[in-house]
Scaffold this active site. Structure first.
Site, PDB file in Angstrom:
ATOM      1  N   GLY A 279      -4.923  -5.544  -6.322  1.00  0.00           N
ATOM      2  CA  GLY A 279      -6.216  -4.870  -6.378  1.00  0.00           C
ATOM      3  C   GLY A 279      -6.633  -4.486  -7.784  1.00  0.00           C
ATOM      4  N   ARG A 280      -7.788  -3.862  -7.831  1.00  0.00           N
ATOM      5  CA  ARG A 280      -8.271  -3.234  -9.054  1.00  0.00           C
ATOM      6  C   ARG A 280      -7.325  -2.068  -9.322  1.00  0.00           C
ATOM      7  NH1 ARG A 280     -11.581   0.733 -10.500  1.00  0.00           N
ATOM      8  NH2 ARG A 280     -13.102   0.295 -12.157  1.00  0.00           N
ATOM      9  N   ASP A 281      -6.848  -1.940 -10.561  1.00  0.00           N
ATOM     10  CA  ASP A 281      -5.961  -0.841 -10.930  1.00  0.00           C
ATOM     11  C   ASP A 281      -4.744  -0.742 -10.002  1.00  0.00           C
ATOM     12  OD1 ASP A 281      -5.190   1.253 -12.534  1.00  0.00           O
ATOM     13  OD2 ASP A 281      -6.227   2.768 -11.367  1.00  0.00           O
TER      14      ASP A 281
ATOM     15  N   ARG B 128      17.612  29.724 -16.439  1.00  0.00           N
ATOM     16  CA  ARG B 128      16.205  30.029 -16.137  1.00  0.00           C
ATOM     17  C   ARG B 128      15.605  28.892 -15.318  1.00  0.00           C
ATOM     18  NH1 ARG B 128      13.704  34.089 -19.802  1.00  0.00           N
ATOM     19  NH2 ARG B 128      15.128  34.488 -21.507  1.00  0.00           N
TER      20      ARG B 128
ATOM     21  N   HIS C  45      -9.878  -1.622   4.367  1.00  0.00           N
ATOM     22  CA  HIS C  45      -8.603  -2.302   4.092  1.00  0.00           C
ATOM     23  C   HIS C  45      -8.303  -3.330   5.181  1.00  0.00           C
ATOM     24  CE1 HIS C  45      -8.067   1.777   2.317  1.00  0.00           C
ATOM     25  NE2 HIS C  45      -7.765   1.037   1.282  1.00  0.00           N
TER      26      HIS C  45
ATOM     27  N   ARG D 203      15.905  37.661  -8.689  1.00  0.00           N
ATOM     28  CA  ARG D 203      17.158  37.742  -9.441  1.00  0.00           C
ATOM     29  C   ARG D 203      18.198  38.580  -8.698  1.00  0.00           C
ATOM     30  NH1 ARG D 203      18.328  35.443 -14.226  1.00  0.00           N
ATOM     31  NH2 ARG D 203      16.604  34.212 -15.055  1.00  0.00           N
TER      32      ARG D 203
ATOM     33  N   ALA E  94       9.066  32.389 -16.047  1.00  0.00           N
ATOM     34  CA  ALA E  94       8.946  30.920 -16.042  1.00  0.00           C
ATOM     35  C   ALA E  94       8.477  30.403 -17.407  1.00  0.00           C
ATOM     36  CB  ALA E  94       8.012  30.453 -14.932  1.00  0.00           C
TER      37      ALA E  94
ATOM     38  N   THR F 228       0.816  -1.214   0.000  1.00  0.00           N
ATOM     39  CA  THR F 228       0.000   0.000   0.000  1.00  0.00           C
ATOM     40  C   THR F 228       0.849   1.262   0.000  1.00  0.00           C
ATOM     41  OG1 THR F 228      -1.789   1.173   1.124  1.00  0.00           O
ATOM     42  CG2 THR F 228      -0.275  -0.030   2.530  1.00  0.00           C
ATOM     43  N   ARG F 229       0.275   2.335  -0.584  1.00  0.00           N
ATOM     44  CA  ARG F 229       0.907   3.657  -0.526  1.00  0.00           C
ATOM     45  C   ARG F 229      -0.077   4.669   0.057  1.00  0.00           C
ATOM     46  NH1 ARG F 229      -1.574   4.974  -5.710  1.00  0.00           N
ATOM     47  NH2 ARG F 229      -1.496   7.168  -5.185  1.00  0.00           N
TER      48      ARG F 229
ATOM     49  N   HIS G 213      -7.837   2.170   6.026  1.00  0.00           N
ATOM     50  CA  HIS G 213      -9.095   2.444   6.726  1.00  0.00           C
ATOM     51  C   HIS G 213      -9.757   1.097   7.050  1.00  0.00           C
ATOM     52  CE1 HIS G 213      -8.345   6.589   5.927  1.00  0.00           C
ATOM     53  NE2 HIS G 213      -8.218   6.340   4.649  1.00  0.00           N
TER      54      HIS G 213
HETATM   55  S1  PPS Z   1      12.889  33.556 -15.886  1.00  0.00           S
HETATM   56  O1  PPS Z   1      12.913  33.240 -17.336  1.00  0.00           O
HETATM   57  O2  PPS Z   1      11.619  33.170 -15.298  1.00  0.00           O
HETATM   58  O3  PPS Z   1      14.040  32.994 -15.190  1.00  0.00           O
HETATM   59  O4  PPS Z   1      12.985  35.140 -15.810  1.00  0.00           O
HETATM   60  P1  PPS Z   1      12.767  36.078 -14.530  1.00  0.00           P
HETATM   61  O5  PPS Z   1      13.562  35.610 -13.391  1.00  0.00           O
HETATM   62  O6  PPS Z   1      11.315  36.272 -14.298  1.00  0.00           O
HETATM   63  O7  PPS Z   1      13.427  37.427 -14.977  1.00  0.00           O
HETATM   64  C1  PPS Z   1      12.812  38.187 -15.916  1.00  0.00           C
HETATM   65  C2  PPS Z   1      13.195  39.644 -15.733  1.00  0.00           C
HETATM   66  O8  PPS Z   1      14.532  39.856 -16.158  1.00  0.00           O
HETATM   67  C3  PPS Z   1      14.610  40.909 -17.109  1.00  0.00           C
HETATM   68  N1  PPS Z   1      15.330  40.349 -18.264  1.00  0.00           N
HETATM   69  C4  PPS Z   1      14.895  39.411 -19.134  1.00  0.00           C
HETATM   70  N2  PPS Z   1      13.716  38.769 -19.287  1.00  0.00           N
HETATM   71  C5  PPS Z   1      13.603  37.853 -20.269  1.00  0.00           C
HETATM   72  N3  PPS Z   1      14.594  37.541 -21.116  1.00  0.00           N
HETATM   73  C6  PPS Z   1      15.797  38.143 -21.009  1.00  0.00           C
HETATM   74  N4  PPS Z   1      16.785  37.822 -21.839  1.00  0.00           N
HETATM   75  C7  PPS Z   1      15.982  39.123 -19.989  1.00  0.00           C
HETATM   76  N5  PPS Z   1      17.027  39.897 -19.601  1.00  0.00           N
HETATM   77  C8  PPS Z   1      16.618  40.633 -18.561  1.00  0.00           C
HETATM   78  C9  PPS Z   1      13.222  41.399 -17.364  1.00  0.00           C
HETATM   79  O9  PPS Z   1      13.156  42.660 -16.749  1.00  0.00           O
HETATM   80  C10 PPS Z   1      12.311  40.466 -16.617  1.00  0.00           C
HETATM   81  O10 PPS Z   1      11.475  41.148 -15.717  1.00  0.00           O
HETATM   82  P2  PPS Z   1       9.869  41.201 -15.790  1.00  0.00           P
HETATM   83  O11 PPS Z   1       9.432  41.572 -14.405  1.00  0.00           O
HETATM   84  O12 PPS Z   1       9.360  39.856 -16.190  1.00  0.00           O
HETATM   85  O13 PPS Z   1       9.589  42.252 -16.770  1.00  0.00           O
END
Ligand code: PPS
Length: 570
Positions: free
Chosen positions: A286-288, A448, A201, A434, A475, A193-194, A198
């Protein structure tokens, strides 16, 4: 099936040789094992993965992937491989010995590398897990966590991985075999089990033992299970409470440090072979069994009885008998659990059942969990770990182009949450992170990813400790966002908010003048201009900023949080 309690072969050398080897291995090239590899190594060394003698070489790997058998024909359904990064692989040649270290640098084993190859991961995903679909946790691991190169070769065990928790409940296969010998247990049925146990079981395991005239081994997984499962500390406390409910000396419990793959049918056969190594004669399927949930089309990866069928086909060869899991339900009039398919007067009685999803909902919302369903001790433990959602930590993760409005909306959201009070709020804004956490990083994919993983790490700690983390980086990569989601969801909710301001609009606004510089080539790898952005496919919320003001955008997030039950009074 006849029980054989002779010891299984282990890969450890004697204590004296281990001391010597440990010193010598200090000079070898070292690989730092991942958490999953540590689990695999423990079971390789202690005989849990018998007949394997090390991480699979290429010929065995191909054979296991294609035929569920080692090259010598022995049944073995799961590729146990040592995946490494390219840089490490470049330093290793077949014939070389390497040291395998745990995450604190302790040398657990050495391995003589016989094979080094780049696997076809898509084929592995298709054949072993049934589909090359990253909604499957093991396929996701294969593509996004595992290194690109596999090393194979025999392992020489120096010492077991160290565990500081529940030491008395952990047994090697040979220790369990010795226990069964000592207790005179000739037939033993194991329950894998994971999840917390209850009443249903408890009833089904006890029935399985009675029907097979066997003793019972509760054999829960404490290595790696499905992301989002109840943590093993809580579960083991729950299991200990349930153990007291079995008649004295019929049942025991041992913890298995296995890293599950959630591979359904193949996993069931693998589990059977592992249990056989632990001296068990019967195994409840079990099932699945070990099901990974839904695929990216919203369908089940495996049929509900595929695992039972595959197990049954190989039962004789494995030498362990399958006991099919019965679906137990509570019959109110008789105040007892009964197997659903054995109830003849279904239309005249009240049948009660609470699904896993319903249980999670009741815990999340702080609702009653009836005594007929679980034991009070278990419910108390679960409530401690899973307080109602409105008391748990959570993370709001904004993503979108530079200049999309992430920071402004995140700030407004922070103020609104602080006004409401109740939980500490931390804003991890892209620019701020950053400066403080990632000042040495640039904007390559690698950097990144590292930046986002750091944000994810801090956010998961905040979430775990009951706070609110608001993250606002670009991101740009979906796989990294998913990894962060997985880290956080084991502690609380992850609310992904896509700030969907179009690139054209961000460029038109160009608040920091960065787009202009990017167009002129003065900033390289600029997201949207010269670097990719994966648009989130299924965020919890998508906000169009072009037609709404900041206050309204932040309010949309608040409404979403309320709807998800994350805010007090919601
Ligand atoms: S990431 O891709 O999620 O790691 O980027 P992040 O840490 O959000 O940093 C983005 C901010 O860095 C500035 N900046 C750049 N952004 C995108 N590409 C490049 N090459 C780059 N160089 C500098 C930019 O001001 C981003 O800030 P935000 O607040 O998003 O405008």
């Amino acid at each position: 099936m006849a029980q054989n309690l002779a010891p299984v072969p282990e890969l450890y050398v004697s204590y004296d040789s281990a001391q010597k080897l440990k010193v010598e291995a200090g000079d070898l090239l070292s690989h730092d094992l991942t958490p999953r590899q540590i689990c695999d190594l423990e079971l390789l060394m202690n005989g849990g993965f018998n007949p394997l003698k090390g991480f699979l070489g290429e010929e065995d790997y191909d054979s296991v992937v294609e035929t569920m058998r080692l090259a010598d024909g022995s049944l073995w359904p799961m590729p146990i491989t040592l995946d490494v990064g390219q840089t490490f692989a470049d330093q290793v040649e077949p014939g070389q010995d390497i040291a395998l270290r745990d995450q604190e640098g302790v040398i657990l084993a050495t391995m003589t590398v016989t094979d080094k190859w780049v696997p076809n991961k898509a084929r592995e995903a298709e054949k072993v897990f049934g589909a090359d679909d990253s909604a499957h946790p093991a396929v996701n691991y294969l593509h996004n966590t595992a290194g690109p190169v596999y090393l194979g070769g025999p392992v020489t065990g120096i010492q077991q991985p160290v565990h500081y928790d529940f030491k008395a409940r952990r047994d090697t296969p040979n220790e369990l075999r010795a226990t069964f010998r000592k207790l005179g247990w000739r037939k033993v049925v194991a329950f894998q089990t994971r999840n917390p146990l209850h009443r249903a079981h408890q009833e089904l395991t006890f029935r399985a033992a009675r029907e097979s005239q066997a003793n019972l081994l509760i054999h829960p997984i404490v290595g790696m299970t499905k992301p989002g499962d109840v943590d093993h500390f809580t579960r083991v406390r729950c299991y200990e409470a349930v153990l007291d409910k079995y008649p004295g000396s019929t049942t025991t419990m041992s913890l298995l440090n296995l890293a599950m793959r959630m591979a359904g049918p193949r996993e069931a056969v693998w589990h059977g072979l592992i249990r056989k190594n632990h001296g068990v004669t019967h195994f409840i399927v079990g099932r699945d069994h070990a099901g990974p949930g839904k695929n990216s089309q919203g369908e089940d990866f495996y049929g509900p009885y595929d695992a039972q069928e595959l197990f049954k086909q190989h039962e004789a060869e494995m030498g362990i008998e399958m006991v099919p899991f019965k679906h137990m339900v509570y019959v109110q009039e008789r105040a007892q659990y009964e197997p659903m398919d054995e109830i003849e007067d279904k239309d005249e009685v009240t049948i009660l059942n609470i699904s896993g999803t319903e249980l999670r909902r009741r815990l999340q919302e702080g609702l009653e969990i009836p005594e007929w369903f679980s034991f009070p001790e278990v419910v108390t433990e679960l409530r401690k770990t899973r307080p109602p959602r409105a008391n748990q930590g959570f993370t709001v993760f904004f993503t979108g182009f530079s200049g999309s409005g992430k920071s402004t909306i995140a700030n407004a959201l922070m103020v609104k949450l602080m006004e409401a009070g109740g939980r500490p709020v931390t804003l991890l804004d892209g620019d701020v992170v950053r400066k403080n956490l990632s000042s040495e990083l640039g904007f390559s994919k690698e950097h990144r990813d590292l930046n986002i993983r750091r944000i994810g790490f801090v956010a998961s700690e905040i979430t775990k400790n009951g706070g609110i983390a608001i993250c606002a980086p670009i991101a740009p990569y979906a796989t990294t966002r998913r990894a962060v989601r997985e880290d956080i969801e084991s502690h609380g909710a992850f609310v992904e908010v896509h700030i969907a301001t179009s690139l054209e609009e961000c460029e038109r606004r160009d608040r920091k003048g960065l787009y202009k510089m990017a167009r002129e080539g003065k900033i390289k790898e600029f997201t949207g201009i010269s670097d990719p952005y994966d648009v989130p496919e299924n965020p919890e919320l998508r906000i169009e900023t072009e037609s709404s003001d900041v206050d309204h955008c932040a309010h949309q997030v608040i409404l979403k949080l309320e709807q998800m039950g994350l805010l007090a009074g919601s």
